[in-house]
Design a protein around this motif. Structure first.
Motif, short mmCIF file in Angstrom:
data_model
loop_
_atom_site.label_atom_id
_atom_site.label_comp_id
_atom_site.label_asym_id
_atom_site.label_seq_id
_atom_site.Cartn_x
_atom_site.Cartn_y
_atom_site.Cartn_z
N THR A 2 0.18 -7.59 2.92
CA THR A 2 -0.17 -6.27 3.44
C THR A 2 0.28 -6.12 4.90
OG1 THR A 2 -2.00 -6.34 1.94
CG2 THR A 2 -2.07 -4.60 3.57
N GLU A 3 0.07 -7.17 5.69
CA GLU A 3 0.44 -7.06 7.11
C GLU A 3 1.95 -7.05 7.33
OE1 GLU A 3 -1.55 -9.92 9.50
OE2 GLU A 3 -3.53 -9.13 8.97
N LEU A 4 2.68 -7.53 6.31
CA LEU A 4 4.15 -7.61 6.44
C LEU A 4 4.84 -6.42 5.78
CD1 LEU A 4 4.69 -11.39 5.54
CD2 LEU A 4 4.71 -10.37 7.82
N ARG A 5 4.08 -5.45 5.30
CA ARG A 5 4.65 -4.40 4.43
C ARG A 5 5.83 -3.66 5.05
NH1 ARG A 5 -0.36 -1.18 3.11
NH2 ARG A 5 1.07 -0.06 1.77
N ASP A 6 5.85 -3.46 6.37
CA ASP A 6 6.93 -2.69 7.00
C ASP A 6 8.05 -3.56 7.58
OD1 ASP A 6 5.72 -0.24 6.37
OD2 ASP A 6 4.32 -0.50 8.05
N ARG A 7 7.92 -4.87 7.42
CA ARG A 7 8.97 -5.77 7.91
C ARG A 7 10.20 -5.70 7.01
NH1 ARG A 7 8.13 -11.12 9.91
NH2 ARG A 7 6.32 -11.09 11.25
N LYS A 8 11.38 -5.81 7.60
CA LYS A 8 12.61 -5.90 6.81
C LYS A 8 12.63 -7.28 6.11
CE LYS A 8 14.95 -2.18 8.26
NZ LYS A 8 15.36 -1.09 7.39
N CYS A 9 13.11 -7.30 4.88
CA CYS A 9 13.11 -8.56 4.13
C CYS A 9 13.95 -9.64 4.81
CB CYS A 9 13.57 -8.32 2.70
SG CYS A 9 12.35 -7.42 1.76
N HIS A 10 15.04 -9.22 5.51
CA HIS A 10 15.88 -10.26 6.13
C HIS A 10 15.20 -10.92 7.33
CE1 HIS A 10 17.04 -7.77 9.57
NE2 HIS A 10 17.26 -6.78 8.72
N LEU A 56 12.16 -12.22 7.07
CA LEU A 56 11.07 -13.05 6.54
C LEU A 56 11.46 -14.52 6.45
CD1 LEU A 56 9.91 -10.79 3.58
CD2 LEU A 56 9.00 -10.86 5.91
N SER A 57 10.45 -15.39 6.46
CA SER A 57 10.69 -16.81 6.19
C SER A 57 10.91 -16.98 4.68
CB SER A 57 9.48 -17.64 6.61
OG SER A 57 8.42 -17.44 5.69
N ASP A 58 11.40 -18.17 4.28
CA ASP A 58 11.64 -18.42 2.85
C ASP A 58 10.36 -18.25 2.03
OD1 ASP A 58 14.29 -18.94 3.24
OD2 ASP A 58 14.06 -21.12 3.34
N GLY A 59 9.26 -18.76 2.56
CA GLY A 59 7.99 -18.69 1.83
C GLY A 59 7.52 -17.25 1.68
N GLN A 60 7.67 -16.47 2.78
CA GLN A 60 7.28 -15.05 2.71
C GLN A 60 8.15 -14.31 1.71
OE1 GLN A 60 7.83 -14.30 6.89
NE2 GLN A 60 5.65 -14.55 7.36
N MET A 61 9.48 -14.59 1.76
CA MET A 61 10.41 -13.90 0.86
C MET A 61 10.10 -14.22 -0.60
SD MET A 61 12.79 -11.74 1.00
CE MET A 61 13.42 -10.97 -0.46
N GLN A 62 9.74 -15.48 -0.84
CA GLN A 62 9.41 -15.88 -2.21
C GLN A 62 8.19 -15.10 -2.70
OE1 GLN A 62 10.60 -16.96 -5.19
NE2 GLN A 62 11.65 -18.37 -3.82
N ARG A 63 7.21 -14.91 -1.80
CA ARG A 63 6.01 -14.14 -2.18
C ARG A 63 6.40 -12.69 -2.48
NH1 ARG A 63 3.24 -16.40 2.29
NH2 ARG A 63 2.64 -14.38 3.13
N VAL A 64 7.35 -12.13 -1.71
CA VAL A 64 7.79 -10.74 -1.94
C VAL A 64 8.43 -10.62 -3.33
CG1 VAL A 64 9.34 -8.90 -1.18
CG2 VAL A 64 8.12 -10.27 0.51
N LEU A 65 9.29 -11.60 -3.67
CA LEU A 65 9.99 -11.53 -4.96
C LEU A 65 9.01 -11.62 -6.13
CD1 LEU A 65 13.14 -13.68 -4.11
CD2 LEU A 65 12.98 -11.19 -4.27
N ILE A 66 7.99 -12.46 -5.96
CA ILE A 66 6.99 -12.59 -7.03
C ILE A 66 6.13 -11.33 -7.08
CG2 ILE A 66 5.14 -13.99 -8.01
CD1 ILE A 66 6.35 -16.37 -6.47
N ALA A 67 5.82 -10.77 -5.90
CA ALA A 67 5.04 -9.53 -5.87
C ALA A 67 5.80 -8.39 -6.55
CB ALA A 67 4.71 -9.16 -4.42
N ARG A 68 7.14 -8.39 -6.38
CA ARG A 68 7.93 -7.36 -7.06
C ARG A 68 7.80 -7.52 -8.58
NH1 ARG A 68 14.38 -6.96 -6.56
NH2 ARG A 68 14.11 -8.99 -7.52
N ALA A 69 7.83 -8.79 -9.06
CA ALA A 69 7.66 -9.04 -10.50
C ALA A 69 6.27 -8.59 -10.94
CB ALA A 69 7.87 -10.52 -10.81
N MET A 70 5.27 -8.80 -10.08
CA MET A 70 3.91 -8.35 -10.44
C MET A 70 3.87 -6.83 -10.55
SD MET A 70 0.30 -8.94 -8.50
CE MET A 70 -1.06 -7.82 -8.90
N ALA A 71 4.56 -6.14 -9.61
CA ALA A 71 4.59 -4.67 -9.65
C ALA A 71 5.32 -4.18 -10.90
CB ALA A 71 5.26 -4.13 -8.39
#
Ligand SMILES: Nc1ncnc2c1ncn2[C@@H]1O[C@H](COP(=O)(O)OP(=O)(O)OP(=O)(O)O)[C@@H](O)[C@H]1O
Length: 259
Positions: free
Chosen positions: A135-143, A145-160
Motif C-alpha cells: 500500500t505504501e509503495l502504490r505510487d512508486r515506479k516499478c523500476h 523497486l528492490s527484487d523482493g518488492q518487485m516479486q511481491r508486485v508480480l504476485i499481487a498482480r496474479a492475485m488481482a
C-alpha cells in the motif's frame, strides 16, 4: 479416466520439452484447491519447461493437463486468463508503470476494451496491494523497486487476476532468507485462506518442505509427488543429489554438506 475435481490442476502421463527434445516425462500429479505445491529438482531437469507447459505458454509433447476439470487445450485465451495466471522470472516490459498500475493490469481479462476498472475491480486491486504489503509503495515506479518488492508486485498482480490456479517460476530467486520466507508465507496464506491452487518452481527445498502442502520432485525417472513427510519417509530427497557432496538429514528435513 477419472475426471479431476474443479479448482485443481491435474496432470496425467505428461511429457514436456521442445519439438523432438523430450526434457521430462512420466509426470503425474493433482493439486487441489487450497494447496501450495513446490516443483523441485536439479538444474536443467525441466522445472521451468513444465511450468510453462502447464500455463500453455508452450505445447506439451504428450499426456493430458486438466485445469478445473477441463482439458487445457479446450480453453480459449480469455477463458484461460480467467482460470490461470503465470508469474515468470523475466521482468515485465511495463516497469515504467507504478505499482498500482501494474497490479491493475491483472484485471485486464475482465475489463472492457478501454480497460476501465469498475468499483469491484478497484477493490480487488486494493486488496492485492494490502495483502502483499504494497500500500505504501502504490505510487512508486516499478523500476525503482528492490527484487523482493518487485516479486511481491508480480504476485499481487496474479492475485488481482483472481484465478483459481497461480503458477510461479522461481518466485524467490535473488531474495535473502527473510524475503524468501516472506514470499512463501504470502503464497501459503493465499492458497490456504483464498482457496487458490498455487504451484511454483524452486531450489529452496528446505523451505518447501516446511511450508508446502505438496511437492513434485522432478528426478528424470519416477517424478515422485506427495506431501513432504511422505516424500521424506520414502527417502526421495536422499536421492536428489550425489551423496558425496550433499546429504539429506531426514530428522531436520534439511540438506547438509558432506564434509
Ligand atoms: N527454448 C528452448 N529450446 C530448447 N531447449 C531448451 C529451451 N529452454 C530450455 N531448454 C532445455 O530444456 C532443459 C530443461 O530446462 P529448464 O529451464 O526447464 O530446467 P530447470 O529445471 O528449470 O533448470 P534451472 O533449475 O537451471 O532453472 C535444459 O536442458 C535446457 O537446456
Amino acid at each position: 479416466m477419472e475426471v479431476p475435481n474443479e479448482h485443481t490442476i491435474s496432470v496425467k502421463e505428461l511429457s514436456v520439452g521442445y519439438d523432438t527434445l523430450s526434457v521430462a516425462k512420466n509426470i503425474n500429479f493433482t493439486v487441489k484447491s487450497g494447496e501450495l505445491c513446490a516443483i523441485v529438482g536439479v538444474n536443467g531437469i525441466g522445472k521451468s519447461t513444465l511450468l510453462r507447459t502447464l500455463g500453455k505458454l508452450q505445447p506439451r509433447l504428450k499426456g493430458t493437463i486438466f485445469i478445473k476439470g477441463e482439458k487445457l487445450e479446450t480453453y480459449s485465451p480469455i477463458q484461460l486468463s480467467r482460470a490461470l495466471s503465470v508469474v515468470l522470472t523475466e521482468l515485465p516490459a511495463s516497469k515504467n508503470l507504478t505499482v498500482q498500475e501494474l497490479i491493475a493490469l491483472g484485471r485486464q481479462p475482465y475489463t472492457n476494451w478501454l480497460g476501465n476498472l469498475t468499483v469491484a475491480d478497484k477493490k480487488l486491486v486494493q486488496q492485492s496491494l494490502d495483502s502483499f504489503l504494497l500500500t505504501e509503495l502504490r505510487d512508486r515506479k516499478c523500476h525503482e523497486l528492490s527484487d523482493g518488492q518487485m516479486q511481491r508486485v508480480l504476485i499481487a498482480r496474479a492475485m488481482a487476476q483472481d484465478t483459481s490456479v497461480i503458477l510461479l517460476d522461481e518466485p524467490t530467486t535473488h531474495l535473502d532468507l527473510y524475503h524468501k520466507v516472506q514470499i512463501l508465507k504470502l503464497l501459503q496464506n493465499l492458497a490456504h485462506h483464498q482457496q487458490k491452487t498455487i504451484l511454483f518452481t524452486t531450489h529452496e527445498i528446505d523451505l518447501a518442505i516446511q511450508l508446502c502442502d505438496k511437492i513434485l520432485i522432478l528426478d528424470g525417472t519416477e517424478n515422485p509427488f506427495g506431501n513432504p513427510c511422505e516424500l521424506i519417509d520414502q527417502k526421495h530427497f536422499e536421492r536428489l543429489f550425489p551423496p558425496e557432496m550433499v546429504v539429506f538429514d531426514a530428522k531436520t528435513g534439511a540438506f547438509k554438506v558432506n564434509k
